[in-house]
Design a protein around this motif. Sequence first.
Motif, PDB file in Angstrom:
ATOM      1  N   THR A  48       4.413  -0.662  -8.330  1.00 52.91           N
ATOM      2  CA  THR A  48       4.589   1.020  -8.553  1.00 52.91           C
ATOM      3  C   THR A  48       4.853   1.276  -9.541  1.00 52.91           C
ATOM      4  O   THR A  48       3.909   1.490 -10.439  1.00 52.91           O
ATOM      5  N   THR A  49       4.837   2.958  -9.021  1.00 54.42           N
ATOM      6  CA  THR A  49       4.985   4.213 -10.641  1.00 54.42           C
ATOM      7  C   THR A  49       6.364   4.019 -10.896  1.00 54.42           C
ATOM      8  O   THR A  49       7.247   4.498 -10.369  1.00 54.42           O
ATOM      9  N   THR A  50       6.137   3.829 -12.160  1.00 57.33           N
ATOM     10  CA  THR A  50       7.983   4.004 -12.803  1.00 57.33           C
ATOM     11  C   THR A  50       7.878   5.142 -14.239  1.00 57.33           C
ATOM     12  O   THR A  50       7.315   5.103 -15.003  1.00 57.33           O
ATOM     13  N   LEU A  51       8.888   6.410 -13.688  1.00 58.54           N
ATOM     14  CA  LEU A  51       9.167   7.320 -14.172  1.00 58.54           C
ATOM     15  C   LEU A  51      10.408   7.136 -14.910  1.00 58.54           C
ATOM     16  O   LEU A  51      11.159   6.653 -14.442  1.00 58.54           O
ATOM     17  N   THR A  52      10.433   7.307 -15.983  1.00 56.65           N
ATOM     18  CA  THR A  52      11.939   7.455 -16.779  1.00 56.65           C
ATOM     19  C   THR A  52      12.569   8.832 -17.648  1.00 56.65           C
ATOM     20  O   THR A  52      11.520   9.780 -17.608  1.00 56.65           O
ATOM     21  N   PHE A  53      13.609   8.348 -18.132  1.00 51.58           N
ATOM     22  CA  PHE A  53      14.515  10.424 -18.297  1.00 51.58           C
ATOM     23  C   PHE A  53      15.601   9.551 -19.622  1.00 51.58           C
ATOM     24  O   PHE A  53      16.206   8.600 -19.492  1.00 51.58           O
ATOM     25  N   SER A  66      18.753  -4.038 -17.248  1.00 54.08           N
ATOM     26  CA  SER A  66      17.848  -5.643 -17.008  1.00 54.08           C
ATOM     27  C   SER A  66      16.693  -4.104 -16.341  1.00 54.08           C
ATOM     28  O   SER A  66      16.416  -4.614 -15.764  1.00 54.08           O
ATOM     29  N   MET A  67      16.502  -2.719 -15.939  1.00 52.77           N
ATOM     30  CA  MET A  67      15.972  -2.308 -15.595  1.00 52.77           C
ATOM     31  C   MET A  67      14.220  -1.872 -16.560  1.00 52.77           C
ATOM     32  O   MET A  67      14.247  -1.819 -17.251  1.00 52.77           O
ATOM     33  N   GLY A  68      13.081  -1.612 -15.483  1.00 46.97           N
ATOM     34  CA  GLY A  68      11.747  -1.925 -16.708  1.00 46.97           C
ATOM     35  C   GLY A  68      11.042  -1.550 -15.511  1.00 46.97           C
ATOM     36  O   GLY A  68      11.559  -1.786 -14.428  1.00 46.97           O
ATOM     37  N   PRO A  69       9.482  -1.606 -15.775  1.00 51.48           N
ATOM     38  CA  PRO A  69       8.575  -1.723 -15.001  1.00 51.48           C
ATOM     39  C   PRO A  69       8.816  -2.881 -13.825  1.00 51.48           C
ATOM     40  O   PRO A  69       9.356  -3.339 -14.482  1.00 51.48           O
ATOM     41  N   SER A  70       7.948  -1.621 -12.746  1.00 55.57           N
ATOM     42  CA  SER A  70       7.414  -3.375 -11.453  1.00 55.57           C
ATOM     43  C   SER A  70       6.891  -3.133 -11.053  1.00 55.57           C
ATOM     44  O   SER A  70       5.890  -2.098 -11.640  1.00 55.57           O
ATOM     45  N   GLU A  71       5.484  -4.345 -10.783  1.00 57.92           N
ATOM     46  CA  GLU A  71       4.835  -4.663 -10.187  1.00 57.92           C
ATOM     47  C   GLU A  71       4.258  -3.803  -8.945  1.00 57.92           C
ATOM     48  O   GLU A  71       5.244  -3.006  -7.941  1.00 57.92           O
ATOM     49  N   GLY A 116       0.895  -1.323   0.081  1.00 57.34           N
ATOM     50  CA  GLY A 116      -0.453   0.032  -0.181  1.00 57.34           C
ATOM     51  C   GLY A 116       0.795   1.211   0.194  1.00 57.34           C
ATOM     52  O   GLY A 116       0.156   2.327   0.236  1.00 57.34           O
ATOM     53  N   ASN A 117       1.962   1.526  -0.056  1.00 57.05           N
ATOM     54  CA  ASN A 117       3.093   2.341  -0.012  1.00 57.05           C
ATOM     55  C   ASN A 117       2.593   2.932  -1.219  1.00 57.05           C
ATOM     56  O   ASN A 117       2.925   2.078  -2.692  1.00 57.05           O
ATOM     57  N   GLN A 118       3.218   4.163  -1.418  1.00 52.24           N
ATOM     58  CA  GLN A 118       3.622   4.501  -3.363  1.00 52.24           C
ATOM     59  C   GLN A 118       4.450   5.198  -3.138  1.00 52.24           C
ATOM     60  O   GLN A 118       5.354   5.760  -2.549  1.00 52.24           O
ATOM     61  N   VAL A 119       5.201   4.037  -4.177  1.00 48.87           N
ATOM     62  CA  VAL A 119       6.235   4.122  -4.335  1.00 48.87           C
ATOM     63  C   VAL A 119       6.720   4.746  -5.959  1.00 48.87           C
ATOM     64  O   VAL A 119       6.541   3.961  -6.603  1.00 48.87           O
ATOM     65  N   VAL A 120       7.950   5.358  -5.848  1.00 50.02           N
ATOM     66  CA  VAL A 120       8.184   5.773  -7.399  1.00 50.02           C
ATOM     67  C   VAL A 120       9.378   5.159  -7.974  1.00 50.02           C
ATOM     68  O   VAL A 120      10.504   5.938  -7.473  1.00 50.02           O
ATOM     69  N   VAL A 121       9.555   4.549  -8.833  1.00 50.07           N
ATOM     70  CA  VAL A 121      10.389   4.330  -9.647  1.00 50.07           C
ATOM     71  C   VAL A 121      10.749   4.664 -10.304  1.00 50.07           C
ATOM     72  O   VAL A 121      10.640   4.863 -10.900  1.00 50.07           O
ATOM     73  N   VAL A 122      12.591   5.254 -10.500  1.00 56.87           N
ATOM     74  CA  VAL A 122      13.078   6.781 -11.362  1.00 56.87           C
ATOM     75  C   VAL A 122      14.229   5.180 -12.269  1.00 56.87           C
ATOM     76  O   VAL A 122      15.031   5.279 -11.638  1.00 56.87           O
ATOM     77  N   ILE A 123      13.883   5.086 -13.524  1.00 61.09           N
ATOM     78  CA  ILE A 123      15.065   4.473 -14.363  1.00 61.09           C
ATOM     79  C   ILE A 123      15.416   5.367 -15.542  1.00 61.09           C
ATOM     80  O   ILE A 123      14.571   6.204 -15.837  1.00 61.09           O
ATOM     81  N   PRO A 124      16.480   4.993 -15.961  1.00 60.73           N
ATOM     82  CA  PRO A 124      17.076   5.770 -17.787  1.00 60.73           C
ATOM     83  C   PRO A 124      16.329   4.964 -18.356  1.00 60.73           C
ATOM     84  O   PRO A 124      15.567   3.563 -18.514  1.00 60.73           O
ATOM     85  N   GLU A 125      15.842   5.753 -19.522  1.00 66.85           N
ATOM     86  CA  GLU A 125      15.105   5.199 -21.068  1.00 66.85           C
ATOM     87  C   GLU A 125      16.115   3.341 -21.135  1.00 66.85           C
ATOM     88  O   GLU A 125      15.336   2.819 -22.096  1.00 66.85           O
ATOM     89  N   GLU A 126      17.314   3.767 -21.258  1.00 67.60           N
ATOM     90  CA  GLU A 126      18.086   2.100 -21.763  1.00 67.60           C
ATOM     91  C   GLU A 126      18.843   1.922 -20.811  1.00 67.60           C
ATOM     92  O   GLU A 126      19.145   2.364 -19.780  1.00 67.60           O
ATOM     93  N   SER A 127      18.393   0.607 -20.966  1.00 67.57           N
ATOM     94  CA  SER A 127      19.696  -0.101 -19.778  1.00 67.57           C
ATOM     95  C   SER A 127      19.798  -1.384 -19.701  1.00 67.57           C
ATOM     96  O   SER A 127      18.991  -2.242 -20.946  1.00 67.57           O
TER      97      SER A 127
END
Length: 300
Positions: free
Chosen positions: A65-70, A58-63, A45-56
């Motif tokens: 959570t909210t994913t933001l890319t740059f 292994s990183m990508g959207p996760s369950e 129930g926590n609001q989790v925001v994950v910030v990752i680069p557009e190119e990586s």
Amino acid sequence: MAGLQLLFCLFCLGSVHAGKLLVIPADGSHWTGLKPLVEELGRRGNQVVVVIPEESLSMGPSEHTTTLTFPVPYTKAEIQAFLSSCMDSVVSSDTSVDLGGLLGSFLTVEMLKSLTVRNAESLLFNKKLMKTLKDWDFDAILTDPFEPKGAIVGEFLNISSIYIQVNHPCGAHFLASQCPSPVSYIPHRYSQYSNRMGFFRRTVNMVRALLQPLACRRLFSHADEIASRFLQRETSMLEIMSRADLWFLRFDFAFEFPRPVMPNMVMIGGFSVPKPKPLPQVSFRNDTAVIDSPNKFMNT
């Protein structure tokens, strides 16, 4: 201890008391180890925001959570080619000799210095994204200091910083926290020494320890300049990391040489290992093994 209390609340309290957690991970195995923890925090129930680069790698959207890319100035193929060429040099160094470990450490520092700085610049000077993160009003940041960008963002947002890592290549976690490091009986990582060293190896171990601050200074040379320019004041990565509220060290005390740690350091080795399935209940009758609960294994 504010960071420890906050993380405890994120795990234990219900969604009514949920917190806002910013996560800025590092790529590769660092992210695959951190991902289960991040998803579990979001599931509770926590609001989790994950910030990752557009190119990586292994990183990508996760369950949960909210994913933001740059955007970043490279492609995944370029990362793979760069790492492949660097790792060839690192692996080819003979770590079985005393100076081989020093060479391997130096090559690792050089590789990371050029790789992590590009990510830091791409994130920190993305004004739109940084404004979004500031407006979100997070309670804390969970980041891997293997890359400097997360620590700088935490300093900019002025929120509790929780670091989670395996082992920093230049020992920044011990230097920044001013943790005692008795080199007389604690061998330097990657040296392949035991805690029973002769005079020569103790001397080499001492030299490696004395070179650690210089290695960190070289590793963070560009990052220190970026942090000072972004925060608009003279600072360094070791100074920023010294204000960490909590260090999660992803190694197990059972596999480490005994050493002192600071009160805000917690060893969590094995936390990302999947929970093992229960063993079958077996009883022996007339020298024959009989499974007491066979139905559990009908579909395996």
